[in-house]
Design an enzyme around this catalytic site. Structure first.
Site, short mmCIF file in Angstrom:
data_model
loop_
_atom_site.label_atom_id
_atom_site.label_comp_id
_atom_site.label_asym_id
_atom_site.label_seq_id
_atom_site.Cartn_x
_atom_site.Cartn_y
_atom_site.Cartn_z
CG ASP A 234 -1.79 1.18 1.37
OD1 ASP A 234 -2.38 1.59 0.36
OD2 ASP A 234 -1.88 1.74 2.48
CG ASP B 271 -1.49 7.72 0.71
OD1 ASP B 271 -0.38 8.08 0.26
OD2 ASP B 271 -2.57 8.02 0.18
#
Length: 179
Positions: free
Chosen positions: A7, A9
């Site tokens: 991922d 953020d």
């Protein structure tokens, strides 16, 4: 192929409840860029799968999103590594797309890109349930980091087999320790 799906953020860069909207707000989590480079130099293929509903919300445009991803790639390259693929979902939560995590669309795109039938055993690193569940749908192995929203996520029931680490650098230390 040794593939990992990250991922963005909260795993690679600092997250914000107000969204990361520009280059100044895109700030790497300490050690994350170096960790990606170490994995890359060790022969791993790096993919990033990121929800970016700020595009649908009008908080930033596709040019800015591209600029943020170029900054991320440049920083990793400066450390001698590379990111092999970045996929994103620009849709909002109510758009009904198949790519927004926790749906597995971006993970299917990654598997297809690398000509894999699924992501069986592939480490999927995230800071939220939606990251972990999306990867699990294609057989990925969930890794939760405590950065970003990770501590909040840790307070609830995690998918079976989830491994928990302080940050991305600790995940990389674990993956490279016996190799």
């Amino acid at each position: 192929m040794k593939l990992i799906v990250l991922d963005r953020d909260g795993v690679i860069n600092q997250d914000s409840d107000e969204f990361v909207k520009n280059l100044d707000e895109w700030i790497p989590i300490p050690g994350s860029i170096e960790a990606i480079a170490r994995l890359s130099k060790a022969g791993w293929t790096i993919a990033v799968a990121t929800n970016q509903s700020g595009v649908a919300r009008g908080l930033f445009d596709m040019t800015m999103l591209t600029d943020m991803h170029l900054k991320m790639q440049k920083l990793v390259m400066e450390q001698g590594g590379r990111i092999d693929l970045i996929v994103h979902c620009p849709h909002g939560p109510k758009d009904g797309c198949e790519c927004r995590k926790p749906k597995p669309g971006m993970f299917r795109t990654i598997a297809e890109h690398f000509e894999l039938p699924d992501l069986q055993g592939v480490p999927v690193v995230g800071d939220s349930h939606r990251d972990l569940h999306a990867g699990l749908m294609l057989g990925g192995t969930p890794y939760l980091v405590k950065t970003g929203k990770g501590l909040r996520t840790l307070e609830s029931n995690l998918p079976p087999g989830t491994q928990v680490f302080d940050d991305l650098a600790a995940v990389v230390d674990h993956l490279l320790k016996d190799r």
